[in-house]
Structure formats: structure tokens, C-alpha cells
Design a protein around this motif. Sequence first.
Motif, PDB file in Angstrom:
ATOM      1  N   PHE A 136       7.013 -14.968  28.819  1.00 20.81           N
ATOM      2  CA  PHE A 136       7.965 -15.237  29.891  1.00 20.81           C
ATOM      3  C   PHE A 136       7.446 -14.663  31.205  1.00 20.81           C
ATOM      4  CE2 PHE A 136      10.259 -14.814  25.908  1.00 20.81           C
ATOM      5  CZ  PHE A 136      11.074 -15.939  25.895  1.00 20.81           C
ATOM      6  N   TYR A 137       7.619 -15.441  32.274  1.00 22.84           N
ATOM      7  CA  TYR A 137       7.232 -15.002  33.614  1.00 22.84           C
ATOM      8  C   TYR A 137       8.376 -15.273  34.583  1.00 22.84           C
ATOM      9  CZ  TYR A 137       2.358 -14.758  32.042  1.00 22.84           C
ATOM     10  OH  TYR A 137       1.198 -14.444  31.370  1.00 22.84           O
ATOM     11  N   THR A 138       8.490 -14.424  35.586  1.00 19.90           N
ATOM     12  CA  THR A 138       9.466 -14.629  36.650  1.00 19.90           C
ATOM     13  C   THR A 138       8.820 -14.267  37.979  1.00 19.90           C
ATOM     14  OG1 THR A 138      11.608 -13.954  37.572  1.00 19.90           O
ATOM     15  CG2 THR A 138      10.400 -12.312  36.309  1.00 19.90           C
ATOM     16  N   THR A 139       9.216 -14.958  39.034  1.00 14.16           N
ATOM     17  CA  THR A 139       8.700 -14.648  40.364  1.00 14.16           C
ATOM     18  C   THR A 139       9.519 -13.565  41.050  1.00 14.16           C
ATOM     19  OG1 THR A 139      10.004 -16.473  41.306  1.00 14.16           O
ATOM     20  CG2 THR A 139       7.713 -16.943  40.691  1.00 14.16           C
ATOM     21  N   ASP A 140      10.520 -13.030  40.352  1.00 20.50           N
ATOM     22  CA  ASP A 140      11.371 -11.982  40.937  1.00 20.50           C
ATOM     23  C   ASP A 140      11.371 -10.759  40.009  1.00 20.50           C
ATOM     24  OD1 ASP A 140      12.944 -10.897  42.904  1.00 20.50           O
ATOM     25  OD2 ASP A 140      14.648 -12.219  42.605  1.00 20.50           O
ATOM     26  N   SER A 141      12.429 -10.005  40.003  1.00 14.69           N
ATOM     27  CA  SER A 141      12.515  -8.772  39.234  1.00 14.69           C
ATOM     28  C   SER A 141      12.464  -9.037  37.727  1.00 14.69           C
ATOM     29  CB  SER A 141      13.819  -8.031  39.575  1.00 14.69           C
ATOM     30  OG  SER A 141      14.111  -7.043  38.612  1.00 14.69           O
ATOM     31  N   THR A 142      11.542  -8.358  37.054  1.00 13.45           N
ATOM     32  CA  THR A 142      11.462  -8.511  35.605  1.00 13.45           C
ATOM     33  C   THR A 142      12.657  -7.860  34.913  1.00 13.45           C
ATOM     34  OG1 THR A 142      10.068  -6.535  35.481  1.00 13.45           O
ATOM     35  CG2 THR A 142       8.951  -8.675  35.555  1.00 13.45           C
ATOM     36  N   ASP A 143      13.167  -6.774  35.470  1.00 16.55           N
ATOM     37  CA  ASP A 143      14.337  -6.117  34.874  1.00 16.55           C
ATOM     38  C   ASP A 143      15.534  -7.050  34.879  1.00 16.55           C
ATOM     39  OD1 ASP A 143      12.917  -3.807  34.382  1.00 16.55           O
ATOM     40  OD2 ASP A 143      13.586  -2.790  36.211  1.00 16.55           O
ATOM     41  N   ASP A 144      15.779  -7.681  36.032  1.00 18.76           N
ATOM     42  CA  ASP A 144      16.895  -8.629  36.117  1.00 18.76           C
ATOM     43  C   ASP A 144      16.681  -9.817  35.200  1.00 18.76           C
ATOM     44  OD1 ASP A 144      18.119  -7.026  37.969  1.00 18.76           O
ATOM     45  OD2 ASP A 144      17.506  -8.200  39.713  1.00 18.76           O
ATOM     46  N   PHE A 145      15.447 -10.314  35.181  1.00 16.15           N
ATOM     47  CA  PHE A 145      15.163 -11.472  34.339  1.00 16.15           C
ATOM     48  C   PHE A 145      15.374 -11.150  32.868  1.00 16.15           C
ATOM     49  CE2 PHE A 145      12.654 -14.408  31.848  1.00 16.15           C
ATOM     50  CZ  PHE A 145      12.903 -15.625  32.456  1.00 16.15           C
ATOM     51  N   ASP A 146      14.895  -9.994  32.441  1.00 16.78           N
ATOM     52  CA  ASP A 146      15.026  -9.625  31.035  1.00 16.78           C
ATOM     53  C   ASP A 146      16.490  -9.459  30.633  1.00 16.78           C
ATOM     54  OD1 ASP A 146      12.302  -9.642  31.100  1.00 16.78           O
ATOM     55  OD2 ASP A 146      12.056  -7.468  30.925  1.00 16.78           O
ATOM     56  N   GLN A 147      17.266  -8.848  31.524  1.00 19.58           N
ATOM     57  CA  GLN A 147      18.676  -8.631  31.214  1.00 19.58           C
ATOM     58  C   GLN A 147      19.443  -9.940  31.144  1.00 19.58           C
ATOM     59  OE1 GLN A 147      20.666  -5.870  33.824  1.00 19.58           O
ATOM     60  NE2 GLN A 147      22.692  -6.373  33.049  1.00 19.58           N
ATOM     61  N   ASN A 148      19.321 -10.754  32.195  1.00 20.01           N
ATOM     62  CA  ASN A 148      20.052 -12.015  32.224  1.00 20.01           C
ATOM     63  C   ASN A 148      19.430 -13.077  31.318  1.00 20.01           C
ATOM     64  OD1 ASN A 148      22.074 -11.335  34.270  1.00 20.01           O
ATOM     65  ND2 ASN A 148      20.366 -11.249  35.689  1.00 20.01           N
ATOM     66  N   GLY A 149      18.102 -13.089  31.272  1.00 15.38           N
ATOM     67  CA  GLY A 149      17.421 -14.078  30.448  1.00 15.38           C
ATOM     68  C   GLY A 149      17.746 -13.936  28.975  1.00 15.38           C
ATOM     69  N   SER A 150      17.949 -12.708  28.525  1.00 11.70           N
ATOM     70  CA  SER A 150      18.289 -12.492  27.122  1.00 11.70           C
ATOM     71  C   SER A 150      19.627 -13.130  26.770  1.00 11.70           C
ATOM     72  CB  SER A 150      18.324 -10.987  26.817  1.00 11.70           C
ATOM     73  OG  SER A 150      17.047 -10.404  27.022  1.00 11.70           O
ATOM     74  N   VAL A 151      20.537 -13.192  27.743  1.00 12.65           N
ATOM     75  CA  VAL A 151      21.832 -13.849  27.523  1.00 12.65           C
ATOM     76  C   VAL A 151      21.633 -15.359  27.389  1.00 12.65           C
ATOM     77  CG1 VAL A 151      24.108 -14.316  28.494  1.00 12.65           C
ATOM     78  CG2 VAL A 151      23.073 -12.043  28.758  1.00 12.65           C
ATOM     79  N   PHE A 152      20.834 -15.934  28.270  1.00 16.80           N
ATOM     80  CA  PHE A 152      20.587 -17.373  28.235  1.00 16.80           C
ATOM     81  C   PHE A 152      19.802 -17.779  26.987  1.00 16.80           C
ATOM     82  CE2 PHE A 152      21.754 -16.938  32.613  1.00 16.80           C
ATOM     83  CZ  PHE A 152      22.171 -18.187  33.041  1.00 16.80           C
ATOM     84  N   PHE A 153      18.818 -16.968  26.618  1.00 16.78           N
ATOM     85  CA  PHE A 153      17.931 -17.314  25.510  1.00 16.78           C
ATOM     86  C   PHE A 153      18.513 -16.950  24.147  1.00 16.78           C
ATOM     87  CE2 PHE A 153      13.754 -16.714  23.181  1.00 16.78           C
ATOM     88  CZ  PHE A 153      13.453 -18.070  23.150  1.00 16.78           C
ATOM     89  N   GLY A 154      19.464 -16.033  24.141  1.00 18.58           N
ATOM     90  CA  GLY A 154      20.097 -15.667  22.886  1.00 18.58           C
ATOM     91  C   GLY A 154      19.343 -14.633  22.088  1.00 18.58           C
ATOM     92  N   GLN A 155      18.298 -14.077  22.642  1.00 21.57           N
ATOM     93  CA  GLN A 155      17.561 -12.992  22.007  1.00 21.57           C
ATOM     94  C   GLN A 155      16.785 -12.248  23.086  1.00 21.57           C
ATOM     95  OE1 GLN A 155      15.217 -15.830  19.494  1.00 21.57           O
ATOM     96  NE2 GLN A 155      13.464 -14.592  20.118  1.00 21.57           N
ATOM     97  N   THR A 156      16.235 -11.107  22.729  1.00 24.94           N
ATOM     98  CA  THR A 156      15.577 -10.249  23.707  1.00 24.94           C
ATOM     99  C   THR A 156      14.412 -10.955  24.394  1.00 24.94           C
ATOM    100  OG1 THR A 156      16.176  -8.282  22.456  1.00 24.94           O
ATOM    101  CG2 THR A 156      14.401  -8.063  24.059  1.00 24.94           C
ATOM    102  N   VAL A 157      14.362 -10.823  25.718  1.00 23.69           N
ATOM    103  CA  VAL A 157      13.299 -11.408  26.532  1.00 23.69           C
ATOM    104  C   VAL A 157      12.541 -10.284  27.224  1.00 23.69           C
ATOM    105  CG1 VAL A 157      12.845 -12.763  28.613  1.00 23.69           C
ATOM    106  CG2 VAL A 157      14.455 -13.624  26.902  1.00 23.69           C
TER     107      VAL A 157
END
Length: 278
Positions: free
Chosen positions: A245-266
Motif C-alpha cells: 500500500f502507498y499513499t501520497t499523504d500521511s501514512t498514519d492517517d492512511f493506515d488508520q482509515n484504510g484499515s476501516v475501508f479494507f477490513g483488515q490492518t493496512v
Amino acid sequence: MEKGPIGVFDSGYGGLTVLKEIVHLLPQYDYIYLGDNARAPYGPRSFETVYQYTLQCVKWFFKQGCPLVVLACNTASAKALRTIQQNDLAKIDPSKRVLGVIRPTTEIIGQYSPAKKVGIMATNGTVQSKSYQIEIEKFYPDLEVYQQACPVLVPLIENGEYDNSGTDFFIKKYTNALMMQDKNIDTVLLACTHYPLIKEKIQASLPDNVQVIAQGSIVANSLLDYLQRHPEMEERLTKNNALNFYTTDSTDDFDQNGSVFFGQTVRSKHLDLNSISC
């Protein structure tokens, strides 16, 4: 030819709801996901801006060795996909492919609606492009399509504000506006990959006879069908069950919110915008 992973792109987190279904159906492949969170949301941006941003990211995927890229973003699919397919691929690499989420959905949406009346809930950009109306017309010319732009929903969802009374207010506002166009609408398509997070709320705000359709499983099944019909592409995909997984912004924010969207830890890596803009 060189083998590589499947690239999955979105302006932010929403495409993770599509990737979730793709990985569930096709777990053997390797995937790279990129969320362009630093420039999200794409919905309010112009066609030219969305096209330029999307093309930059597609080129980045190609540099990572991806022979196939899925635009798991309705706005990018609506505003950029066709131009990339028709004008850019031949110049960049004719052997590679870029797919979207609109065509797979419009190919089968008519099967869900006995009344032949479908409502579309989407971002401003997707609605303004009229992509769903144009594509549905090709497959179901007798289907009536009603669109409703929902500009507030993506910012609310991306800020984690999807489970409160304020979001309920806007959901009801948009569903009421949609049903006022035709009370006989019997199917509502969530034409934004963020909306599955509030699917139950949308369903609850609609009449009991109206069904709500999300895109994730539709796109996943369409990708499976595509790879079965194109074994030459399937053979170019690596199969190590890897997810990056890659993000052009904060990895902390992406991991926290992305885990909700993906349904498992990101766990994501940061991608500097300069590395995709050059």
C-alpha cells in the motif's frame, strides 16, 4: 514479457473497498494499491486536472512493473480512463492495460431492476460526466437512469464522521432528492467506492422495496472474467499473495482509515508527489 503485480488506484481510501473484494476473489495475485490522498478528493476537480493526476499515477504503476492497472475510482474512471486508453497507452506501452469500474457495473446493472428505473448516487464529477447514463444506454436502452450528486458524503467518510446524526441528515437529504425524481426507482447504485461504508444507512433511508448495490464484488467478478478471457495478460501477473500500500499523504492517517475501508490492518508507505509528477 516482464511479470508484475496488479495496480489498484484511487484518489484516497475508497478503492480499498474494491481491492478488498478483488483480493477475496483472487487472493493468489500480487497487488499494489496507491491512494492519492494528498490531492483528494477528485470529485470536485476539473476533467483536465483529474486526467493529469490519474495519468501520472498510472505511469507510476507502470514503472513499478504493473502490466495491468485498475482505476478503482469512479471519478478517475469517468474523467480520465477513456483518454488514457485511447490516447496514452499506445505511446507509453501498448502491451499494458488500464481498466475502470464504470463499464463492469453498467454491463449488468439492468439485471437488478425489474422496474427498469435505476438511481445513481455519486460525486459531482461522476454525475457531471454522465458516464453512467452513456454507458448504461449502450447495454440497456430501455433503462431509465436518475442521478444524484452527493458532494458532502466523501469528506464526511474520509474524516471518520460517517456514524453520526450529521451524516444521517445528508444521507436522507440525498436519498429523498433521488426518489423525488421518480418514486418507482427500485435499484440504487452506489457509484462511489466510499459509499459501501454507509451502505446500511443508505438502505435504511430508502423505501423497503429499493435495493442498494455496491460495486466491489461486481468489479472483482469482472476482473476474473477479464483474466479468463485474456490468458496472455494473466500469465504476466505475479502470484505471491503480496499486498503493498502507498499513499501520497500521511501514512498514519492512511493506515488508520484504510484499515476501516479494507477490513483488515493496512501498513502503507509514503510516496512523494514529485516522484509521480515528473
